[in-house]
Design an enzyme around this catalytic site. Structure first.
Site, PDB file in Angstrom:
ATOM      1  N   CYS A  62      28.266  41.636  50.202  1.00 54.07           N
ATOM      2  CA  CYS A  62      29.716  41.853  50.273  1.00 54.07           C
ATOM      3  C   CYS A  62      30.101  42.300  51.685  1.00 54.07           C
ATOM      4  O   CYS A  62      29.438  43.155  52.271  1.00 54.07           O
ATOM      5  CB  CYS A  62      30.127  42.917  49.243  1.00 54.07           C
ATOM      6  SG  CYS A  62      31.907  43.180  49.223  1.00 54.07           S
ATOM      7  N   CYS A  66      32.259  49.853  51.655  1.00 60.55           N
ATOM      8  CA  CYS A  66      32.382  50.985  50.729  1.00 60.55           C
ATOM      9  C   CYS A  66      31.083  51.810  50.765  1.00 60.55           C
ATOM     10  O   CYS A  66      30.009  51.274  50.433  1.00 60.55           O
ATOM     11  CB  CYS A  66      32.654  50.468  49.318  1.00 60.55           C
ATOM     12  SG  CYS A  66      33.917  49.175  49.280  1.00 60.55           S
ATOM     13  N   CYS A  69      28.450  51.890  47.895  1.00 63.18           N
ATOM     14  CA  CYS A  69      28.088  50.672  47.157  1.00 63.18           C
ATOM     15  C   CYS A  69      26.815  49.984  47.656  1.00 63.18           C
ATOM     16  O   CYS A  69      26.709  49.600  48.831  1.00 63.18           O
ATOM     17  CB  CYS A  69      29.250  49.683  47.205  1.00 63.18           C
ATOM     18  SG  CYS A  69      28.931  48.254  46.143  1.00 63.18           S
ATOM     19  N   CYS A 106      32.629  42.850  30.661  1.00 62.63           N
ATOM     20  CA  CYS A 106      33.243  42.979  31.986  1.00 62.63           C
ATOM     21  C   CYS A 106      32.385  42.272  33.031  1.00 62.63           C
ATOM     22  O   CYS A 106      31.193  42.557  33.165  1.00 62.63           O
ATOM     23  CB  CYS A 106      33.401  44.458  32.334  1.00 62.63           C
ATOM     24  SG  CYS A 106      34.153  44.693  33.949  1.00 62.63           S
ATOM     25  N   CYS A 137      37.127  41.406  30.699  1.00 58.41           N
ATOM     26  CA  CYS A 137      37.566  42.161  31.866  1.00 58.41           C
ATOM     27  C   CYS A 137      36.846  41.552  33.071  1.00 58.41           C
ATOM     28  O   CYS A 137      35.711  41.097  32.944  1.00 58.41           O
ATOM     29  CB  CYS A 137      37.173  43.635  31.690  1.00 58.41           C
ATOM     30  SG  CYS A 137      37.656  44.667  33.099  1.00 58.41           S
ATOM     31  N   CYS A 197      42.838  48.035  34.478  1.00 53.26           N
ATOM     32  CA  CYS A 197      41.732  48.991  34.377  1.00 53.26           C
ATOM     33  C   CYS A 197      41.559  49.572  35.773  1.00 53.26           C
ATOM     34  O   CYS A 197      41.245  48.836  36.715  1.00 53.26           O
ATOM     35  CB  CYS A 197      40.465  48.244  33.934  1.00 53.26           C
ATOM     36  SG  CYS A 197      38.987  49.268  33.961  1.00 53.26           S
ATOM     37  N   ARG A 269      37.167  55.903  30.429  1.00 59.17           N
ATOM     38  CA  ARG A 269      35.782  55.440  30.294  1.00 59.17           C
ATOM     39  C   ARG A 269      34.805  56.341  31.044  1.00 59.17           C
ATOM     40  O   ARG A 269      34.981  56.615  32.228  1.00 59.17           O
ATOM     41  CB  ARG A 269      35.669  54.009  30.836  1.00 59.17           C
ATOM     42  CG  ARG A 269      34.347  53.334  30.510  1.00 59.17           C
ATOM     43  CD  ARG A 269      34.177  52.014  31.242  1.00 59.17           C
ATOM     44  NE  ARG A 269      35.396  51.255  31.362  1.00 59.17           N
ATOM     45  CZ  ARG A 269      35.923  50.532  30.393  1.00 59.17           C
ATOM     46  NH1 ARG A 269      35.326  50.458  29.234  1.00 59.17           N
ATOM     47  NH2 ARG A 269      37.037  49.875  30.594  1.00 59.17           N
TER      48      ARG A 269
HETATM   49  N1  SAM Z   1      34.070  44.161  44.737  1.00 64.86           N
HETATM   50  C1  SAM Z   1      35.032  44.506  43.762  1.00 64.86           C
HETATM   51  C2  SAM Z   1      35.788  45.769  44.100  1.00 64.86           C
HETATM   52  O1  SAM Z   1      35.314  46.550  44.899  1.00 64.86           O
HETATM   53  O2  SAM Z   1      36.851  45.965  43.517  1.00 64.86           O
HETATM   54  C3  SAM Z   1      34.457  44.628  42.365  1.00 64.86           C
HETATM   55  C4  SAM Z   1      33.092  45.228  42.153  1.00 64.86           C
HETATM   56  S1  SAM Z   1      32.908  46.943  42.609  1.00 64.86           S
HETATM   57  C5  SAM Z   1      31.160  47.143  42.488  1.00 64.86           C
HETATM   58  C6  SAM Z   1      33.616  47.821  41.245  1.00 64.86           C
HETATM   59  C7  SAM Z   1      33.608  49.319  41.284  1.00 64.86           C
HETATM   60  O3  SAM Z   1      32.305  49.819  41.029  1.00 64.86           O
HETATM   61  C8  SAM Z   1      34.002  50.021  42.554  1.00 64.86           C
HETATM   62  O4  SAM Z   1      35.382  50.066  42.758  1.00 64.86           O
HETATM   63  C9  SAM Z   1      33.456  51.417  42.312  1.00 64.86           C
HETATM   64  O5  SAM Z   1      34.421  52.221  41.686  1.00 64.86           O
HETATM   65  C10 SAM Z   1      32.283  51.180  41.368  1.00 64.86           C
HETATM   66  N2  SAM Z   1      30.994  51.498  42.030  1.00 64.86           N
HETATM   67  C11 SAM Z   1      30.332  50.757  42.927  1.00 64.86           C
HETATM   68  N3  SAM Z   1      29.212  51.370  43.330  1.00 64.86           N
HETATM   69  C12 SAM Z   1      29.157  52.545  42.683  1.00 64.86           C
HETATM   70  C13 SAM Z   1      28.239  53.633  42.688  1.00 64.86           C
HETATM   71  N4  SAM Z   1      27.169  53.629  43.474  1.00 64.86           N
HETATM   72  N5  SAM Z   1      28.497  54.692  41.891  1.00 64.86           N
HETATM   73  C14 SAM Z   1      29.594  54.691  41.092  1.00 64.86           C
HETATM   74  N6  SAM Z   1      30.500  53.694  41.049  1.00 64.86           N
HETATM   75  C15 SAM Z   1      30.290  52.634  41.833  1.00 64.86           C
HETATM   76  C1  DTB Z   2      33.784  50.726  37.084  1.00 67.17           C
HETATM   77  O1  DTB Z   2      34.684  51.575  37.275  1.00 67.17           O
HETATM   78  N1  DTB Z   2      32.486  50.997  37.138  1.00 67.17           N
HETATM   79  C2  DTB Z   2      31.711  49.803  36.927  1.00 67.17           C
HETATM   80  C3  DTB Z   2      32.781  48.734  36.635  1.00 67.17           C
HETATM   81  N2  DTB Z   2      34.001  49.451  36.805  1.00 67.17           N
HETATM   82  C4  DTB Z   2      32.777  47.477  37.369  1.00 67.17           C
HETATM   83  C5  DTB Z   2      30.752  49.515  38.036  1.00 67.17           C
HETATM   84  C6  DTB Z   2      29.762  50.624  38.275  1.00 67.17           C
HETATM   85  C7  DTB Z   2      28.780  50.200  39.311  1.00 67.17           C
HETATM   86  C8  DTB Z   2      27.698  51.208  39.539  1.00 67.17           C
HETATM   87  C9  DTB Z   2      26.756  50.806  40.592  1.00 67.17           C
HETATM   88  C10 DTB Z   2      26.003  49.538  40.318  1.00 67.17           C
HETATM   89  O2  DTB Z   2      25.399  49.378  39.234  1.00 67.17           O
HETATM   90  O3  DTB Z   2      25.954  48.671  41.206  1.00 67.17           O
HETATM   91 FE1  SF4 Z   3      32.049  45.065  47.925  1.00 68.78          FE
HETATM   92 FE2  SF4 Z   3      30.874  47.039  46.636  1.00 68.78          FE
HETATM   93 FE3  SF4 Z   3      33.065  47.520  48.015  1.00 68.78          FE
HETATM   94 FE4  SF4 Z   3      33.217  46.041  45.750  1.00 68.78          FE
HETATM   95  S1  SF4 Z   3      32.670  48.192  45.908  1.00 68.78           S
HETATM   96  S2  SF4 Z   3      34.198  45.625  47.716  1.00 68.78           S
HETATM   97  S3  SF4 Z   3      31.223  45.022  45.862  1.00 68.78           S
HETATM   98  S4  SF4 Z   3      31.086  46.852  48.861  1.00 68.78           S
END
Ligand code: SAM
Ligand code: DTB
Ligand code: SF4
Length: 347
Positions: A62, A66, A69, A106, A137, A197, A269
């Protein structure tokens, strides 16, 4: 506290002040939980929890930065990037999830925003998963109005797009987009009539006022998100946020309780981070007002709680899976809460 004789709709407000939200965070823990649980019972069956399964349909690489992430291309986390899955593979996973008891599916993709040609393939997934009788979702990053409309036309029930933290703290966590970009996508989704959501992550070094500001933003949107995921940061080695001190469990539960009070008709959630929580902490989260979980071996890329452990926990707490609210989520859930009250009154 509000009188129990007021209609339940009276609990729903979009005019919360920041000061009111702060005050909730300063309440003694028992007072806060008493209040959130009382509201929870007015709007939901307190012994029902929605069971949702997550699938990463496009993993890693990506372009966004973030800091939490593992899917950002900027960090070395050892994650293997994977292209957009084929529709048949996604349907097979959704069937497995449905057969193990999930009512909601989802699909998450590591995009800044989806390309139109990828969206067509994802629309195929949405239609096929819906045909299995599951609530759908998707979380695909930022959407234009036209993209949101295409997803709505395909029958997508919910779009997940988290604000993650306060507007003030956002720049500390993400620099490749801004808070307003998130709000713009949320507006595009809402304009189509799809359910929203939207939630955030706790444990990224944010202050209590940041947590209050994040929930205040959600609770003062023109309509509350129907679903509010509260994630506890899953620390992944290689991401800039790994190695932080864990949030105090009681402080995390406070966030759940305040979310329940501010948005009494929404599903709150208990999202990422459950694998690192004790059963007692999860039970407290359900008492405070959480009524949805992710169920399955994996979240998107990290481990989730074991399914057998979740089944045991539900049995120990007398919790059952919430039935699929097919038509009007709020109306059906309210009916379930009423039924529960009648059963309780009769005993
Ligand atoms: N890329 C898209 C976005 O950022 O909206 C969708 C996927 S992203 C992985 C969805 C959500 O996962 C993020 O907004 C964040 O709230 C959650 N997330 C990602 N990494 C995480 C982590 N290490 N711990 C907790 N939540 C996480
Ligand atoms: C949300 O709020 N949490 C989920 C879902 N929406 C997409 C994602 C959590 C991701 C946790 C880190 C991972 O497994 O990559
Ligand atoms: Fe990309 Fe992860 Fe950020 Fe979603 S949360 S935009 S997957 S870096």
């Amino acid at each position: 506290m509000r009188s129990a004789t007021l209609p339940a709709d009276h609990d729903v407000r979009n005019d919360w002040s920041v000061a009111e939200v702060h005050t909730l965070f300063t309440l003694p823990f028992n007072d806060l939980l008493f209040r959130s649980h009382a509201l929870h019972r007015r709007h939901f069956d307190p012994n029902a929890v929605q069971v949702s399964t997550l699938l990463s349909i496009k993993t890693g690489a990506c372009p966004e930065d973030c800091k939490y992430c593992p899917q950002s291309a900027r960090y070395r986390t050892g994650l293997k990037a994977e292209k957009l899955m084929r529709v048949e593979e996604v349907v097979a996973q959704a069937e497995r999830a449905r057969d193990s008891g999930a009512t909601r599916f989802c699909m998450g993709a590591a995009y800044r925003s989806p390309r139109d040609q990828d969206l067509e393939q994802i629309i195929g997934m949405v239609k096929a998963v819906r045909a299995l009788g599951m609530e759908t979702c998707a979380t695909l990053g930022m959407l234009t109005q036209a993209q949101a409309q295409k997803l709505a036309d395909a029958g997508l029930d919910y779009y997940n797009h988290n604000i993650d933290t306060s507007a003030e703290y956002y720049g500390e966590i993400i620099t490749t987009r801004c808070f307003q970009d998130r709000l713009d996508t949320l507006r595009h989704v809402r304009n189509t009539g799809m359910h929203v959501c939207c939630g955030g992550i706790i444990g990224m070094g944010e202050s209590v006022p940041d947590r209050a500001a994040m929930l205040h933003t959600l609770a003062t949107l023109p309509e509350h998100p129907e679903s509010v995921p509260i994630n506890r940061l899953v620390q992944v080695e290689g991401t800039p946020l790994s190695g932080r001190a864990d949030v105090d469990p009681f402080d995390f539960i406070r966030v759940i309780a305040v979310a329940r009070i501010l948005m009494p008709r929404s599903h709150v959630r208990l999202s990422a981070g459950r694998a690192q929580m004790s059963d007692e902490m999860q039970a407290l989260a359900f008492f405070a007002g959480a009524n949805s979980i992710f169920y399955g071996e994996k979240l998107l890329t990290t481990e989730n709680s074991q399914q057998s452990a979740d089944r045991r926990l539900f049995a120990r707490l007398g919790i059952h899976a919430e039935p699929h609210a097919a038509v009007d989520g709020h109306a059906q859930v309210n009916a379930a809460a009423e039924e529960h009250e009648q059963r309780r009154a009769a005993t």
